[in-house]
Design a protein around this motif. Structure first.
Motif, PDB file in Angstrom:
ATOM      1  N   GLU A 103     -27.854  12.419 -34.666  1.00  0.00           N
ATOM      2  CA  GLU A 103     -27.677  12.030 -33.272  1.00  0.00           C
ATOM      3  C   GLU A 103     -26.597  12.876 -32.601  1.00  0.00           C
ATOM      4  O   GLU A 103     -26.772  13.336 -31.463  1.00  0.00           O
ATOM      5  N   LEU A 104     -25.497  13.105 -33.295  1.00  0.00           N
ATOM      6  CA  LEU A 104     -24.429  13.927 -32.742  1.00  0.00           C
ATOM      7  C   LEU A 104     -24.909  15.358 -32.530  1.00  0.00           C
ATOM      8  O   LEU A 104     -24.570  15.999 -31.518  1.00  0.00           O
ATOM      9  N   GLU A 109     -26.653  19.586 -28.690  1.00  0.00           N
ATOM     10  CA  GLU A 109     -27.730  20.453 -28.209  1.00  0.00           C
ATOM     11  C   GLU A 109     -27.974  20.239 -26.720  1.00  0.00           C
ATOM     12  O   GLU A 109     -28.209  21.192 -25.967  1.00  0.00           O
ATOM     13  N   GLU A 110     -27.950  18.986 -26.295  1.00  0.00           N
ATOM     14  CA  GLU A 110     -28.167  18.674 -24.883  1.00  0.00           C
ATOM     15  C   GLU A 110     -27.094  19.289 -23.991  1.00  0.00           C
ATOM     16  O   GLU A 110     -27.319  19.478 -22.790  1.00  0.00           O
ATOM     17  N   VAL A 117     -25.870  26.051 -34.121  1.00  0.00           N
ATOM     18  CA  VAL A 117     -24.460  25.894 -33.739  1.00  0.00           C
ATOM     19  C   VAL A 117     -24.124  24.413 -33.556  1.00  0.00           C
ATOM     20  O   VAL A 117     -23.051  23.952 -33.958  1.00  0.00           O
ATOM     21  N   ALA A 118     -25.049  23.660 -32.943  1.00  0.00           N
ATOM     22  CA  ALA A 118     -24.822  22.235 -32.740  1.00  0.00           C
ATOM     23  C   ALA A 118     -24.691  21.512 -34.073  1.00  0.00           C
ATOM     24  O   ALA A 118     -23.833  20.635 -34.231  1.00  0.00           O
ATOM     25  N   GLU A 138     -20.672  10.730 -27.711  1.00  0.00           N
ATOM     26  CA  GLU A 138     -21.790   9.824 -27.476  1.00  0.00           C
ATOM     27  C   GLU A 138     -21.467   8.766 -26.433  1.00  0.00           C
ATOM     28  O   GLU A 138     -22.275   8.489 -25.536  1.00  0.00           O
ATOM     29  N   LEU A 139     -20.285   8.155 -26.523  1.00  0.00           N
ATOM     30  CA  LEU A 139     -19.944   7.041 -25.643  1.00  0.00           C
ATOM     31  C   LEU A 139     -19.083   7.441 -24.455  1.00  0.00           C
ATOM     32  O   LEU A 139     -18.965   6.678 -23.492  1.00  0.00           O
ATOM     33  N   GLY A 140     -18.448   8.604 -24.536  1.00  0.00           N
ATOM     34  CA  GLY A 140     -17.538   9.005 -23.468  1.00  0.00           C
ATOM     35  C   GLY A 140     -16.283   8.164 -23.414  1.00  0.00           C
ATOM     36  O   GLY A 140     -15.703   7.946 -22.344  1.00  0.00           O
TER      37      GLY A 140
END
Length: 232
Positions: A103-104, A109-110, A117-118, A138-140
């Motif tokens: 997920e990370l 990638e996004e 690299v991601a 993920e959560l900011g």
């Protein structure tokens, strides 16, 4: 190597400080407009200094306490939601480490990184501190810098009080015939300052912010003054 300019927001701490400054300016702005509306409205009905002072103090205290209570509840709710999200993330990292790593990788990638690299970045972040990496990407959320509801409440209370003191003093200190004109001019001048400051903190057009502030404050005082005259 080039040095960062002072008007660039590098890092979360600067962004957090700007948010606090913006909240303080807006709180003072609310204090100016709401208290000015009260005292000018009462001045339309009576010229008694004691009545004006009582109305102004009541508006100041009610408004500042309301702002503080509202901010405390709002920030507490936000903080509880953030803590719940962080606890869920901790549990997912314990139970599904591979899925969380994937997920990370996808989140990085996004943000424009290539797949390889991601993946490498995600693995390095996970090795260093998986929980903080997921919290921020993920959560900011910065788990070390959750907003304190008491700080928010006190900041709102103080900023509203400072703003409210201007129209309160402007309506009770001058001679009777000058009270309303002095208050109106002082309030409009203060609204120019707060509008300019809020626009500057948000990198927006100051002219539009000032115009909105002055028109809104002027309209509030006109309406309450007219109501006071009619009731008086």
């Amino acid at each position: 190597m080039t040095q960062p300019t002072h008007d660039e927001a590098h890092g979360g701490s600067l962004g957090s400080r700007l948010n606090w400054l913006r909240a303080a300016v807006l709180g003072a702005n609310d204090g100016i407009i709401s208290t000015a509306g009260i005292v000018v409205g009462v001045a339309g009905a009576t010229s008694d200094s004691q009545t004006l002072l009582t109305a102004g103090l009541a508006g100041l205290l009610a408004g500042s306490m309301s702002m503080a209570a509202g901010e405390y509840v709002s920030v507490s709710t936000q903080r509880d939601s953030e803590k719940a999200a962080l606890e869920l993330e901790k549990r997912e990292l314990r139970e599904q480490p591979e899925a969380e790593l994937e997920e990370l990788t996808g989140l990085l990638e996004e943000r424009g990184l290539t797949r390889d690299v991601a993946r490498e970045a995600a693995e390095q972040l996970t090795e260093r501190d998986a929980f903080r990496a997921h919290a921020r990407v993920e959560l900011g959320i910065d788990p070390d810098d959750l907003t304190n509801p008491w700080n928010a409440a006190w900041a709102s209370f103080l900023s509203f009080t400072v703003g409210a003191l201007l129209p309160l003093l402007a309506i009770v200190l001058p001679p009777s015939d000058w009270r309303v004109p002095v208050t109106v001019v002082s309030v409009l001048a203060a609204l120019v300052v707060t509008g300019w400051a809020s626009a500057g903190l948000g990198a927006a057009d100051p002219r539009r912010a000032v115009l909105r502030n002055v028109v809104g404050g002027g309209l509030a005082m006109a309406v309450t003054y007219a109501a006071g005259v009619l009731l008086g």
